[in-house]
Write a protein that holds these residues in place. Structure first.
Motif, PDB file in Angstrom:
ATOM      1  N   GLY A  30       0.807  -1.212   0.000  1.00 13.07           N
ATOM      2  CA  GLY A  30       0.000   0.000   0.000  1.00 13.07           C
ATOM      3  C   GLY A  30       0.844   1.267   0.000  1.00 13.07           C
ATOM      4  O   GLY A  30       0.500   2.246  -0.655  1.00 13.07           O
ATOM      5  N   PHE A  68      -2.654  -4.626  -4.794  1.00  9.31           N
ATOM      6  CA  PHE A  68      -3.641  -5.680  -4.573  1.00  9.31           C
ATOM      7  C   PHE A  68      -3.307  -6.909  -5.421  1.00  9.31           C
ATOM      8  O   PHE A  68      -3.372  -8.041  -4.943  1.00  9.31           O
ATOM      9  N   VAL A  92      -5.204  -7.518   2.401  1.00  8.03           N
ATOM     10  CA  VAL A  92      -6.039  -6.563   1.663  1.00  8.03           C
ATOM     11  C   VAL A  92      -6.365  -5.363   2.553  1.00  8.03           C
ATOM     12  O   VAL A  92      -6.301  -4.213   2.114  1.00  8.03           O
ATOM     13  N   SER A  93      -6.682  -5.627   3.807  1.00  7.74           N
ATOM     14  CA  SER A  93      -6.969  -4.533   4.748  1.00  7.74           C
ATOM     15  C   SER A  93      -5.745  -3.648   4.949  1.00  7.74           C
ATOM     16  O   SER A  93      -5.857  -2.422   4.996  1.00  7.74           O
ATOM     17  N   SER A 130      -3.387  -3.090   2.875  1.00  7.86           N
ATOM     18  CA  SER A 130      -3.099  -2.294   1.679  1.00  7.86           C
ATOM     19  C   SER A 130      -3.964  -1.044   1.596  1.00  7.86           C
ATOM     20  O   SER A 130      -3.645  -0.111   0.859  1.00  7.86           O
ATOM     21  N   LEU A 131      -5.018  -0.995   2.383  1.00  5.31           N
ATOM     22  CA  LEU A 131      -5.897   0.179   2.386  1.00  5.31           C
ATOM     23  C   LEU A 131      -5.269   1.384   3.080  1.00  5.31           C
ATOM     24  O   LEU A 131      -5.875   2.454   3.112  1.00  5.31           O
ATOM     25  N   SER A 134      -3.032   2.965   1.922  1.00  4.88           N
ATOM     26  CA  SER A 134      -2.848   3.901   0.823  1.00  4.88           C
ATOM     27  C   SER A 134      -4.206   4.242   0.212  1.00  4.88           C
ATOM     28  O   SER A 134      -4.985   3.362  -0.120  1.00  4.88           O
ATOM     29  N   ASN A 135      -4.461   5.501   0.105  1.00 10.76           N
ATOM     30  CA  ASN A 135      -5.705   5.999  -0.477  1.00 10.76           C
ATOM     31  C   ASN A 135      -5.421   7.381  -1.051  1.00 10.76           C
ATOM     32  O   ASN A 135      -4.300   7.877  -0.935  1.00 10.76           O
ATOM     33  N   SER A 140      -1.662   8.739  -0.198  1.00  8.48           N
ATOM     34  CA  SER A 140      -0.688   8.465  -1.262  1.00  8.48           C
ATOM     35  C   SER A 140       0.266   9.625  -1.531  1.00  8.48           C
ATOM     36  O   SER A 140       1.476   9.404  -1.634  1.00  8.48           O
TER      37      SER A 140
END
Length: 144
Positions: free
Chosen positions: A38, A47, A65-66, A68-69, A71-72, A76
């Motif tokens: 992320g 992902f 997966v959680s 990696s969130l 980064s948004n 970012s």
């Protein structure tokens, strides 16, 4: 109908994750890997990388997966700037951008971002691993 706060939703999801059958190490490793992908500037491929690595390594996919969130669209740019500045510091360079010739130093800037991203992503990944591990153990030991 009462709306749940975001923190309540996150807490509920984290408790559910802690109660999964995966080992503490699998959950923490998944979260750390997700955080790494992320933060690292993979431009949306984090992902996909997690899914590919899942075939070869044992970790909790939901935690990855959680993780990696992290980064948004809000974080970012911060991670990119932090990566660039860290790379500049580690490489001891002084790349500057100006609007009229931004492409002049693109190669050097890209190298700084890459090296810095490796360092920042690794740091965030290690911190995520230990925090996740601690919280999972805490939740599992304090069953309600």
């Amino acid at each position: 109908m009462i709306k749940e706060s975001i923190t309540t939703k996150i807490k509920t999801k984290f408790v559910a994750l802690a109660k999964e059958k995966s080992s503490v190490n699998e959950i923490a490793s998944g979260a750390a890997l997700g955080a790494f992908t992320g933060v690292f500037p993979s431009f949306g491929l984090g992902f996909v990388i997690v899914l590919l690595l899942y075939r070869f390594f044992k970790f909790n996919i939901l935690a990855a997966v959680s993780g990696s969130l992290i980064s948004n669209p809000l974080t970012s740019p911060v991670f990119m700037l932090l990566s660039f500045e860290t790379g500049e510091m580690l490489l001891n360079t002084n790349v500057r951008f100006e609007m009229h010739n931004w492409s002049a130093n693109l190669k050097e800037a890209g190298y700084s971002v890459f090296i810095g991203a490796l360092a920042v992503s690794s740091f965030v990944s290690v911190v995520t691993y230990f925090i996740t591990r601690y919280v999972i153990i805490y939740i599992r030991n304090n069953k309600d």
